[in-house]
Write a protein that holds these residues in place. Structure first.
Motif, PDB file in Angstrom:
ATOM      1  N   ARG A 174      68.102  85.373  39.434  1.00 14.38           N
ATOM      2  CA  ARG A 174      68.799  84.693  40.028  1.00 14.38           C
ATOM      3  C   ARG A 174      68.418  84.703  41.349  1.00 14.38           C
ATOM      4  NH1 ARG A 174      74.151  86.022  42.529  1.00 14.38           N
ATOM      5  NH2 ARG A 174      75.241  84.170  42.403  1.00 14.38           N
TER       6      ARG A 174
ATOM      7  N   VAL B 132      71.609  83.706  34.627  1.00 13.01           N
ATOM      8  CA  VAL B 132      71.337  83.491  36.166  1.00 13.01           C
ATOM      9  C   VAL B 132      72.136  83.419  36.913  1.00 13.01           C
ATOM     10  CG1 VAL B 132      68.611  83.272  35.430  1.00 13.01           C
ATOM     11  CG2 VAL B 132      70.299  80.880  35.785  1.00 13.01           C
ATOM     12  N   THR B 133      73.274  82.880  36.234  1.00 14.29           N
ATOM     13  CA  THR B 133      74.122  82.876  37.065  1.00 14.29           C
ATOM     14  C   THR B 133      75.336  83.985  37.667  1.00 14.29           C
ATOM     15  OG1 THR B 133      76.304  81.869  36.047  1.00 14.29           O
ATOM     16  CG2 THR B 133      74.649  80.055  36.615  1.00 14.29           C
ATOM     17  N   GLY B 134      74.422  84.904  37.873  1.00 12.32           N
ATOM     18  CA  GLY B 134      75.508  86.320  37.596  1.00 12.32           C
ATOM     19  C   GLY B 134      76.493  86.651  36.216  1.00 12.32           C
TER      20      GLY B 134
ATOM     21  N   SER C 232      67.302  81.707  43.701  1.00 13.44           N
ATOM     22  CA  SER C 232      67.994  81.316  44.944  1.00 13.44           C
ATOM     23  C   SER C 232      66.836  81.075  46.469  1.00 13.44           C
ATOM     24  CB  SER C 232      68.595  82.029  45.442  1.00 13.44           C
ATOM     25  OG  SER C 232      69.889  82.715  44.138  1.00 13.44           O
TER      26      SER C 232
ATOM     27  N   TYR D 182      70.986  80.549  31.307  1.00 16.72           N
ATOM     28  CA  TYR D 182      71.409  79.992  32.666  1.00 16.72           C
ATOM     29  C   TYR D 182      73.204  80.664  32.931  1.00 16.72           C
ATOM     30  CZ  TYR D 182      73.677  76.432  35.995  1.00 16.72           C
ATOM     31  OH  TYR D 182      74.458  75.985  36.689  1.00 16.72           O
TER      32      TYR D 182
ATOM     33  N   LEU E 173      73.974  77.656  41.012  1.00 12.98           N
ATOM     34  CA  LEU E 173      74.436  78.747  40.986  1.00 12.98           C
ATOM     35  C   LEU E 173      75.548  79.561  40.860  1.00 12.98           C
ATOM     36  CD1 LEU E 173      70.901  80.284  42.016  1.00 12.98           C
ATOM     37  CD2 LEU E 173      71.593  79.599  39.876  1.00 12.98           C
TER      38      LEU E 173
END
Length: 598
Positions: free
Chosen positions: A160, A256-258, A164, A253, A187
């Motif tokens: 992530r 990686v968006t947390g 970013s 996905y 994100l």
């Protein structure tokens, strides 16, 4: 079937029992039973299991979740293996996910909200299974190891951060808003986005476009499925290739968006839906949604009480139920005459019919989604956004473009020449600004959104006074009269107004203030006045005849003048009519020789 009621009864009983055990386990840590109405000085060791985040814009504090391994007070050391506490640090510690730390501080129950309708952080923590918080100074936080977290989560967070950096590469220092928009829409990183921009999406009913949601996961799944099936056709590979590739993509996905709850819910749902194909079962949306809900609740039964969970599944079920019938009804005026031979249909007419089918299908989904979300947005947010039915028709395609451009930027990042990726980022900055501008245009239309009183305030008492508890000597008093009259005496600082005063006004359905009285010039009394004037357009602004050097006070009067709101200066003895026979009487300052104030 005759046994269906028994099956449902068993399912609800099992779910309730599971929630009871999960909640009991979360509360069972040693020392937690001593926290009722008090606090305990402790030393804790554990693993950081969330990404540390700043607690205020100044960056003078941090908060993270700590999975306890041991907990000690003055007399004993306890071994704990599963309980999580929320740690609030005064100051900035250099910590990362997976660090093992030792913290000395004060353990207490999460504080209950002190003002009506404001964000209840204690309830929020309890719905996450956290029943205690630990307060500490940065000097009492010591890192004693690293790499103790979940390797997949750690990999996702590193990915992530790298993504970013790639999505904002090449954008200048003066493009902070564009950077924040790209990260928020790609994100879900909304921390640096100005609240005024977020409000544009909120009041246009398109916040799901701005923040990562099931929509984004669906877009990722659609794009990957399209390319994966094309590649599988070229390579003559089985359909399993496309199914597995899509499942891996949506789970990646979400990572990686947390691991945003909305992304995780949608990823689980998409994986179950596609997973049925792996065992040659025709996917059924209702069955897949039910299975996804069951899996999520088995993992965390507290999800059931979260608005996001209820909105996700409520909207999905409404789309599954109503979208197709609504789309068919909308498409009828544009359908091709079934008796007209195809040879007589011109290419232009074919294009028209094809486009109309796509637009009406999207419109049907938008209407169905609005039907599913409206009761919950009214219940939780006191907001109705009928404009969202139209706004989604433009903003959903824009969200698709933003995500596709972000994916292109990441794909171009490994190239030796950074120019192609930077050009993609510049284009994405334009797309996100267009999305924000579109949302703002829709939200500003007459009747685009309505502030609707929450259920407990639909029928008002004859007169209500809410004296809000604000820190640092701040003040704000809300006066609510039957018939919809709303007055505000002072409004706290700008931050206090947004966090505390605004939710109260929204809960009462106050679309406009009848009056705003400013009694003091300091920031903690009138710092939020500019925002109050811009968002609630008071019919009258009342203040004292005294002068002030306070910039917040002068800005408030200037904002009133700009908006064409009359400013009335009143002194002791004056009576202010609030309508319907209610009056305010001014006690201070005297008319003659009014002292200055700051």
């Amino acid at each position: 079937r005759e046994d269906t009621p028994s099956l449902w009864l068993f399912a609800f009983a099992a779910a309730g029992l599971l929630h009871f055990f999960q909640t009991g386990a979360a509360k069972s840590a040693p020392l937690f039973d001593r926290l009722a109405g008090g606090q305990v000085s402790v030393s804790a060791e554990g693993v950081v299991v969330s990404e540390p985040r700043a607690t205020n814009p100044g960056g003078s504090g941090q908060r993270f979740d700590l999975r306890l391994e041991s907990l000690a007070n003055a007399s004993r050391v306890y071994r704990v293996h599963s309980n999580i506490v929320s740690v609030a640090v005064r100051g900035n510690a250099t910590l990362d996910y997976g660090d093992r730390v030792r913290v000395r501080g004060t353990l207490r129950e999460p504080r209950q909200r002190r003002n009506p309708h404001s964000f209840d952080y204690g309830t929020h923590l309890r719905h996450r299974g956290i029943h205690a918080e630990l307060l500490a100074d940065v000097k009492n936080v010591e890192s004693i190891g690293s790499g103790a977290g979940n390797p997949l989560v750690a990999l996702g967070l590193r990915g992530r951060r790298w993504i970013s950096e790639q999505l904002t590469r090449g954008l200048g220092e003066d493009a902070e808003v564009e950077k924040a928009l790209i990260l928020a829409m790609s994100l879900g990183a909304r921390e640096d986005t100005p609240e005024a921009i977020e409000d544009k999406f909120r009041y246009s009913g398109t916040l799901h476009v701005f923040a990562v949601s099931g929509l984004h996961v669906g877009i990722v799944a659609t794009v990957v499925w399209f390319f994966a099936t094309a590649i599988a056709a070229i390579l003559r590979a089985p359909r399993v290739f496309a199914i597995v590739a899509t499942i891996v993509a949506v789970l990646g996905y979400a990572l990686v968006t947390g691991l945003r709850p909305s992304a995780v819910r949608a990823a689980v749902m998409a994986s179950i839906f596609l997973g049925g194909m792996l065992i040659d079962r025709e996917p059924q949306l209702f069955n897949s949604a039910g299975a996804a809900a069951l899996v999520i609740l088995l993992f965390d039964s507290n999800q059931l009480f979260r608005p996001g969970f209820q909105l996700s599944f409520g909207v999905l079920l409404c789309i599954a139920t109503f979208a197709t019938p609504i789309s068919r009804r909308l498409a009828r005026p544009f359908e091709q005459d079934p008796f007209l031979p195809n040879s007589l249909v011109s290419p232009g007419m074919r294009l028209f019919h094809s486009g109309s089918r796509k637009i009406t299908a999207l419109a049907g989904m938008s209407v169905a989604a609005w039907i599913g979300s409206t009761p919950l947005t009214w219940l939780y947010f006191g907001l109705l956004t009928p404009i969202s039915i139209i706004a989604n028709l433009l903003l959903i395609p824009l969200a698709f473009v933003v995500l596709a451009t972000a994916a292109l930027s990441v794909a171009l990042a490994p190239l030796p020449n950074p120019l192609p990726a930077e050009l993609a980022n510049e284009a994405n900055a334009l797309f996100t600004k267009t999305a924000a501008g579109t949302a703002g245009a829709f939200s500003s239309l007459p009747g685009a959104h309505w502030n609707v009183a929450s259920p407990e305030h639909i029928i008002r008492a004859p007169f209500e006074i809410n004296v809000l508890d604000l820190p640092y000597g701040g003040a704000a008093i809300h006066l609510a009269a039957r018939g919809g009259n709303d007055w505000l005496i002072d409004c706290g600082s700008d931050r206090q107004f947004r966090a505390t005063v605004h939710p109260v006004l929204r809960a009462y359905g106050a679309g406009r203030l009848d009056g705003l009285a400013l009694t003091h010039g300091d920031t903690n009394h009138v710092g939020g006045a500019v925002t109050a004037i811009e968002e609630y357009a008071p019919r009258r602004v009342i203040t004292t005849p005294a002068s002030s050097t306070s910039r917040a006070w002068r800005d408030a009067l200037a904002a009133a003048q700009t908006d064409g709101v009359g400013v009335e200066r009143v002194a002791a003895g004056a009576q202010i009519s609030m309508g319907r026979g209610d009056r305010l009487q001014v006690l201070y300052p005297p008319a003659a020789g009014a002292p200055g104030f700051v």
